[in-house]
Design a protein around this motif. Structure first.
Motif, short mmCIF file in Angstrom:
data_model
loop_
_atom_site.label_atom_id
_atom_site.label_comp_id
_atom_site.label_asym_id
_atom_site.label_seq_id
_atom_site.Cartn_x
_atom_site.Cartn_y
_atom_site.Cartn_z
N LEU A 15 -8.48 1.65 11.45
CA LEU A 15 -7.85 1.31 10.17
C LEU A 15 -8.85 1.36 9.02
O LEU A 15 -8.44 1.58 7.86
CB LEU A 15 -7.22 -0.09 10.26
N ALA A 16 -10.11 1.17 9.32
CA ALA A 16 -11.12 1.19 8.26
C ALA A 16 -11.35 2.59 7.70
O ALA A 16 -11.90 2.74 6.60
CB ALA A 16 -12.44 0.63 8.79
N SER A 17 -10.93 3.62 8.44
CA SER A 17 -11.18 5.00 8.00
C SER A 17 -9.89 5.74 7.63
O SER A 17 -9.88 6.98 7.59
CB SER A 17 -11.93 5.77 9.08
N LEU A 18 -8.81 5.01 7.37
CA LEU A 18 -7.59 5.68 6.93
C LEU A 18 -7.81 6.38 5.60
O LEU A 18 -8.54 5.87 4.74
CB LEU A 18 -6.44 4.67 6.79
N PRO A 19 -7.18 7.54 5.39
CA PRO A 19 -7.30 8.21 4.09
C PRO A 19 -6.79 7.33 2.95
O PRO A 19 -6.02 6.39 3.16
CB PRO A 19 -6.43 9.46 4.26
N VAL A 20 -7.21 7.65 1.76
CA VAL A 20 -6.79 6.87 0.58
C VAL A 20 -5.36 7.20 0.20
O VAL A 20 -4.57 6.31 -0.15
CB VAL A 20 -7.75 7.15 -0.59
#
Length: 290
Positions: A220-225
C-alpha cells in the motif's frame, strides 16, 4: 487451471474452464504482472462498459497502468487465447467479455468486495472424498481448488472450510464431475485434543497467510498517485487474499493476526479511490472515441 508464469487473475480466481478446455482464469500467477493487471482491469470495468471495449481503449487504459502498448497487446492476445475475451469488431476492432466468464467474475465480486469472517459460533463444512486412482487428475484438481478457496487439510481425504463456502465447494465438485466420490458434512465445532489455535495451525498454513497479509499491507505504501492506477493496483494486490484466507474465527487465530487490518485498509482505500477510478475509465473511453 493451468499455471501461468506471467501473472495472476483479474477480479476472480476460482479457475473456471470452458467446455473446450480453454482456461478463463488461473491462480498460479504474480500480482503486478502485465497479465494480472489486465485481468484486474477487465474484471473491474468491462461489465460496467457494457461488456465490450475497443482495442484502442483497452491499450490506452493499460498505458495508464504503466503497461506499454506492445506488452499490452501481447497480454490482451493471451487473454483471448485463454477464453476470457472474444474478438469482436464493431465500428473499430475490439473485444467482448466471454459470457462464460461472467459467473466467474460475479463469484469473484462476492468474495473480493464482501469479505466474510467467521465468528466462533459459525458452522463448518467438511469435505470427505475417496477418488479412485483411475481419476487421479480429478483428485488432484479437487485438492488444488479446495486449497484455493481457503479450505484446510485435516487429512489427505478430509478437508474443512467455513460453512458459508459450501456452495462454492458444491460448484467445484460439480465442475469436476466428482459427485459420486465426495460427501459433504455440516458441523458446528471441531472436537480436537489440542487447542483450536493449534488445530488451525495444522490444517492451514497460517505462517504463509500471515506473510500474504503483511505483503499486501506493505504494497500500500507504493500505490500510484493517480486514482485509477492506484485502484487497479490495489485490487490486483488484494484479490488473492480473500480466497486463500478463509476468515477463520478469533478462537483459531493468534492474537496478533493481521487479517483485520488488511480488510480495513482495503475497505478504506476502495472507498477513497473507486469513484474517481471509474470516472477516469469513462472519460478515457469517451475521449478516445471522439
Amino acid at each position: 487451471m493451468s499455471a501461468d508464469p506471467e501473472g495472476p487473475t483479474g477480479a476472480d480466481a476460482d479457475g473456471a474452464v470452458l467446455a473446450d478446455g480453454a482456461v478463463l482464469d488461473d491462480i498460479d500467477a504474480r500480482p503486478g504482472s502485465t497479465a494480472s493487471l489486465l485481468r484486474t482491469l477487465i474484471g473491474l470495468y468491462l461489465r460496467p462498459l457494457g461488456g465490450w471495449i475497443s482495442t484502442a481503449h483497452l491499450v490506452a487504459l493499460a498505458d495508464d497502468l504503466g503497461i506499454p502498448a506492445a506488452p499490452a497487446r501481447t497480454g490482451i492476445a493471451r487473454l483471448k487465447q485463454k477464453g476470457l475475451l472474444l474478438a469482436e469488431r464493431r465500428d473499430v476492432s475490439g473485444y467482448r467479455l466471454n459470457p462464460a466468464a461472467v459467473p466467474m467474475l460475479e463469484r469473484g465480486d462476492r468474495r473480493i468486495f464482501a469479505v466474510r469472517e467467521m465468528t466462533d459460533a459459525d458452522g463448518w463444512c467438511l469435505v470427505s472424498f475417496s477418488i479412485p486412482e483411475s481419476a487421479r487428475s480429478v483428485r488432484h484438481q479437487l485438492r488444488r481448488r479446495l486449497q484455493w478457496i481457503g479450505a484446510g487439510t485435516v487429512s489427505a481425504a478430509l478437508w474443512i472450510c467455513p460453512g458459508h463456502l459450501q456452495g462454492e465447494v458444491e460448484e467445484i465438485v460439480d465442475d469436476l464431475g466428482a459427485r459420486a466420490w465426495v460427501t459433504l458434512f455440516r458441523g458446528a465445532h471441531p472436537v480436537v485434543a489440542r487447542s483450536p489455535r493449534e488445530a488451525a495451525a495444522e490444517w492451514w498454513d497460517l505462517a504463509a497467510l500471515r506473510a500474504e497479509h503483511l505483503a499486501f499491507q506493505a504494497s500500500l505504501a507504493s500505490l500510484p498517485v493517480e486514482p485509477f492506477a492506484a485502484y487497479v493496483h490495489l485490487l490486483d494486490a488484494w484479490r488473492m487474499l480473500p480466497y486463500v484466507d478463509p476468515g477463520l474465527p478469533p478462537a483459531m487465530l493468534p492474537e496478533d493476526w493481521p487479517g483485520r487490518r488488511s480488510v480495513d485498509e482495503f475497505a478504506r482505500l476502495s472507498a477513497e479511490l473507486a469513484d474517481a477510478a471509474s470516472a477516469h475509465v469513462r472519460a478515457t473511453v469517451s475521449r478516445e472515441s471522439a
